[in-house]
Design a protein around this motif. Structure first.
Motif, mmCIF file in Angstrom:
data_model
loop_
_atom_site.group_PDB
_atom_site.id
_atom_site.type_symbol
_atom_site.label_atom_id
_atom_site.label_comp_id
_atom_site.label_asym_id
_atom_site.label_seq_id
_atom_site.Cartn_x
_atom_site.Cartn_y
_atom_site.Cartn_z
ATOM 1 N N ASN A 26 0.842 -1.185 0.000
ATOM 2 C CA ASN A 26 0.000 0.000 0.000
ATOM 3 C C ASN A 26 0.885 1.246 0.000
ATOM 4 O O ASN A 26 1.054 1.912 1.007
ATOM 5 C CB ASN A 26 -0.913 -0.021 1.223
ATOM 6 N N SER A 27 1.474 1.538 -1.127
ATOM 7 C CA SER A 27 2.333 2.710 -1.242
ATOM 8 C C SER A 27 1.903 3.532 -2.443
ATOM 9 O O SER A 27 1.331 3.025 -3.395
ATOM 10 C CB SER A 27 3.804 2.309 -1.381
ATOM 11 N N ILE A 28 2.224 4.813 -2.375
ATOM 12 C CA ILE A 28 1.842 5.743 -3.429
ATOM 13 C C ILE A 28 3.020 5.922 -4.368
ATOM 14 O O ILE A 28 4.152 6.117 -3.934
ATOM 15 C CB ILE A 28 1.422 7.094 -2.821
ATOM 16 N N ARG A 29 2.746 5.875 -5.671
ATOM 17 C CA ARG A 29 3.779 6.121 -6.681
ATOM 18 C C ARG A 29 3.158 6.960 -7.789
ATOM 19 O O ARG A 29 2.364 6.459 -8.586
ATOM 20 C CB ARG A 29 4.289 4.805 -7.246
ATOM 21 N N THR A 30 3.519 8.228 -7.840
ATOM 22 C CA THR A 30 2.971 9.128 -8.849
ATOM 23 C C THR A 30 4.001 9.506 -9.909
ATOM 24 O O THR A 30 3.696 10.307 -10.784
ATOM 25 C CB THR A 30 2.426 10.415 -8.206
ATOM 26 N N THR A 31 5.190 8.947 -9.835
ATOM 27 C CA THR A 31 6.220 9.284 -10.814
ATOM 28 C C THR A 31 5.929 8.604 -12.142
ATOM 29 O O THR A 31 5.336 7.535 -12.189
ATOM 30 C CB THR A 31 7.612 8.849 -10.309
ATOM 31 N N LYS A 32 6.358 9.241 -13.211
ATOM 32 C CA LYS A 32 6.167 8.689 -14.552
ATOM 33 C C LYS A 32 7.273 7.718 -14.927
ATOM 34 O O LYS A 32 7.045 6.741 -15.612
ATOM 35 C CB LYS A 32 6.215 9.814 -15.594
ATOM 36 N N TYR A 33 8.489 8.043 -14.518
ATOM 37 C CA TYR A 33 9.661 7.356 -15.046
ATOM 38 C C TYR A 33 10.382 6.564 -13.965
ATOM 39 O O TYR A 33 10.245 6.823 -12.784
ATOM 40 C CB TYR A 33 10.660 8.376 -15.627
ATOM 41 N N THR A 34 11.200 5.611 -14.435
ATOM 42 C CA THR A 34 12.205 4.965 -13.601
ATOM 43 C C THR A 34 13.559 5.312 -14.214
ATOM 44 O O THR A 34 13.637 5.997 -15.229
ATOM 45 C CB THR A 34 12.007 3.438 -13.565
ATOM 46 N N TRP A 35 14.619 4.808 -13.600
ATOM 47 C CA TRP A 35 15.948 5.106 -14.146
ATOM 48 C C TRP A 35 16.118 4.531 -15.542
ATOM 49 O O TRP A 35 16.812 5.099 -16.385
ATOM 50 C CB TRP A 35 17.040 4.536 -13.230
ATOM 51 N N PHE A 36 15.495 3.401 -15.804
ATOM 52 C CA PHE A 36 15.691 2.730 -17.087
ATOM 53 C C PHE A 36 14.750 3.235 -18.169
ATOM 54 O O PHE A 36 15.068 3.162 -19.350
ATOM 55 C CB PHE A 36 15.513 1.215 -16.915
ATOM 56 N N THR A 37 13.588 3.747 -17.782
ATOM 57 C CA THR A 37 12.603 4.150 -18.784
ATOM 58 C C THR A 37 12.602 5.646 -19.051
ATOM 59 O O THR A 37 11.814 6.103 -19.871
ATOM 60 C CB THR A 37 11.190 3.738 -18.346
ATOM 61 N N PHE A 38 13.456 6.407 -18.375
ATOM 62 C CA PHE A 38 13.400 7.859 -18.536
ATOM 63 C C PHE A 38 13.707 8.296 -19.955
ATOM 64 O O PHE A 38 12.922 9.017 -20.582
ATOM 65 C CB PHE A 38 14.353 8.557 -17.561
ATOM 66 N N LEU A 39 14.830 7.877 -20.489
ATOM 67 C CA LEU A 39 15.246 8.355 -21.815
ATOM 68 C C LEU A 39 14.292 7.917 -22.929
ATOM 69 O O LEU A 39 13.804 8.775 -23.684
ATOM 70 C CB LEU A 39 16.680 7.913 -22.113
ATOM 71 N N PRO A 40 13.963 6.630 -23.069
ATOM 72 C CA PRO A 40 13.059 6.286 -24.183
ATOM 73 C C PRO A 40 11.653 6.852 -24.027
ATOM 74 O O PRO A 40 11.068 7.327 -25.007
ATOM 75 C CB PRO A 40 13.036 4.759 -24.184
ATOM 76 N N GLN A 41 11.137 6.821 -22.812
ATOM 77 C CA GLN A 41 9.774 7.312 -22.617
ATOM 78 C C GLN A 41 9.698 8.827 -22.793
ATOM 79 O O GLN A 41 8.742 9.350 -23.371
ATOM 80 C CB GLN A 41 9.293 6.912 -21.224
ATOM 81 N N ASN A 42 10.714 9.532 -22.327
ATOM 82 C CA ASN A 42 10.719 10.983 -22.479
ATOM 83 C C ASN A 42 10.888 11.376 -23.939
ATOM 84 O O ASN A 42 10.240 12.312 -24.408
ATOM 85 C CB ASN A 42 11.820 11.603 -21.628
ATOM 86 N N LEU A 43 11.759 10.693 -24.665
ATOM 87 C CA LEU A 43 11.915 10.995 -26.090
ATOM 88 C C LEU A 43 10.630 10.716 -26.862
ATOM 89 O O LEU A 43 10.277 11.467 -27.777
ATOM 90 C CB LEU A 43 13.069 10.190 -26.679
ATOM 91 N N LEU A 44 9.938 9.652 -26.499
ATOM 92 C CA LEU A 44 8.658 9.360 -27.136
ATOM 93 C C LEU A 44 7.653 10.476 -26.881
ATOM 94 O O LEU A 44 6.940 10.909 -27.790
ATOM 95 C CB LEU A 44 8.118 8.025 -26.636
ATOM 96 N N GLU A 45 7.616 10.983 -25.660
ATOM 97 C CA GLU A 45 6.713 12.100 -25.346
ATOM 98 C C GLU A 45 7.131 13.369 -26.082
ATOM 99 O O GLU A 45 6.282 14.138 -26.532
ATOM 100 C CB GLU A 45 6.706 12.362 -23.845
ATOM 101 N N GLN A 46 8.429 13.608 -26.183
ATOM 102 C CA GLN A 46 8.897 14.815 -26.852
ATOM 103 C C GLN A 46 8.565 14.806 -28.344
ATOM 104 O O GLN A 46 8.220 15.836 -28.918
ATOM 105 C CB GLN A 46 10.415 14.976 -26.672
ATOM 106 N N PHE A 47 8.669 13.649 -28.963
ATOM 107 C CA PHE A 47 8.405 13.591 -30.399
ATOM 108 C C PHE A 47 6.929 13.437 -30.728
ATOM 109 O O PHE A 47 6.566 13.327 -31.886
ATOM 110 C CB PHE A 47 9.239 12.497 -31.067
ATOM 111 N N HIS A 48 6.078 13.444 -29.726
ATOM 112 C CA HIS A 48 4.639 13.548 -29.983
ATOM 113 C C HIS A 48 4.246 14.988 -30.292
ATOM 114 O O HIS A 48 3.159 15.237 -30.797
ATOM 115 C CB HIS A 48 3.828 13.035 -28.797
ATOM 116 N N ARG A 49 5.122 15.913 -29.976
ATOM 117 C CA ARG A 49 4.862 17.325 -30.282
ATOM 118 C C ARG A 49 5.231 17.595 -31.735
ATOM 119 O O ARG A 49 6.273 17.185 -32.238
ATOM 120 C CB ARG A 49 5.682 18.219 -29.366
#
Length: 114
Positions: A26-49
Motif C-alpha cells: 500500500n504505497s503511493i507512486r505518482t512518478t512517470k519514469y524509472t531510471w531505465f525508462t526515462f530516456l526512451p519514454q521521455n523521447l517518445l513524449e517529446q516527439f509527440h509534439r
C-alpha cells in the motif's frame, strides 16, 4: 482478482495472509519514469509534439548533400537544446514527485480495528 480486507484477526487471518501476497504494498507512486525508462519514454513524449517532429525532419533533410542549406551541426542545435531543456525540466519534476511520494509513504499512520 479482488482484494479481501478483513477487520478482525480471527480465523480468517491465514486466508488474508495468503490472499494479500498477490497484491502490491500500500504505497503511493505518482512518478512517470524509472531510471531505465526515462530516456526512451521521455523521447517518445517529446516527439509527440509537432514542433519537435518538424525540427527533426529539418535535421534529417539537412543530412542530404543536395538539400543541405546550413552546416549539419547548426540545424541540430535548436532541436537538441529544446529536447535537453524539456528533459531536464521533466527530470526535476519527476524527482520532486518521487521525494513527495517518499515522504507520504513513510509517514506514521494509525490503524483502527475492533
Amino acid at each position: 482478482k479482488w482484494r479481501i480486507v478483513l477487520p478482525d484477526r480471527g480465523r480468517q487471518w491465514e486466508d488474508w495472509k495468503q490472499a494479500s501476497t498477490f497484491y502490491s504494498r500500500n504505497s503511493i507512486r505518482t512518478t512517470k519514469y524509472t531510471w531505465f525508462t526515462f530516456l526512451p519514454q521521455n523521447l517518445l513524449e517529446q516527439f509527440h509534439r509537432l514542433s519537435n517532429l518538424y525540427f527533426f525532419f529539418l535535421v534529417v533533410l539537412n543530412w542530404f548533400p543536395q538539400v543541405e542549406v546550413f552546416h549539419r551541426e547548426i540545424t541540430m542545435l535548436p532541436l537538441v537544446v529544446v529536447l535537453l531543456a524539456s528533459m531536464i525540466k521533466d527530470a526535476i519534476e519527476d524527482y520532486r514527485k518521487y521525494q513527495h511520494d517518499k515522504t507520504i509513504n513513510f509517514t506514521k499512520t494509525r490503524v483502527y480495528s475492533k
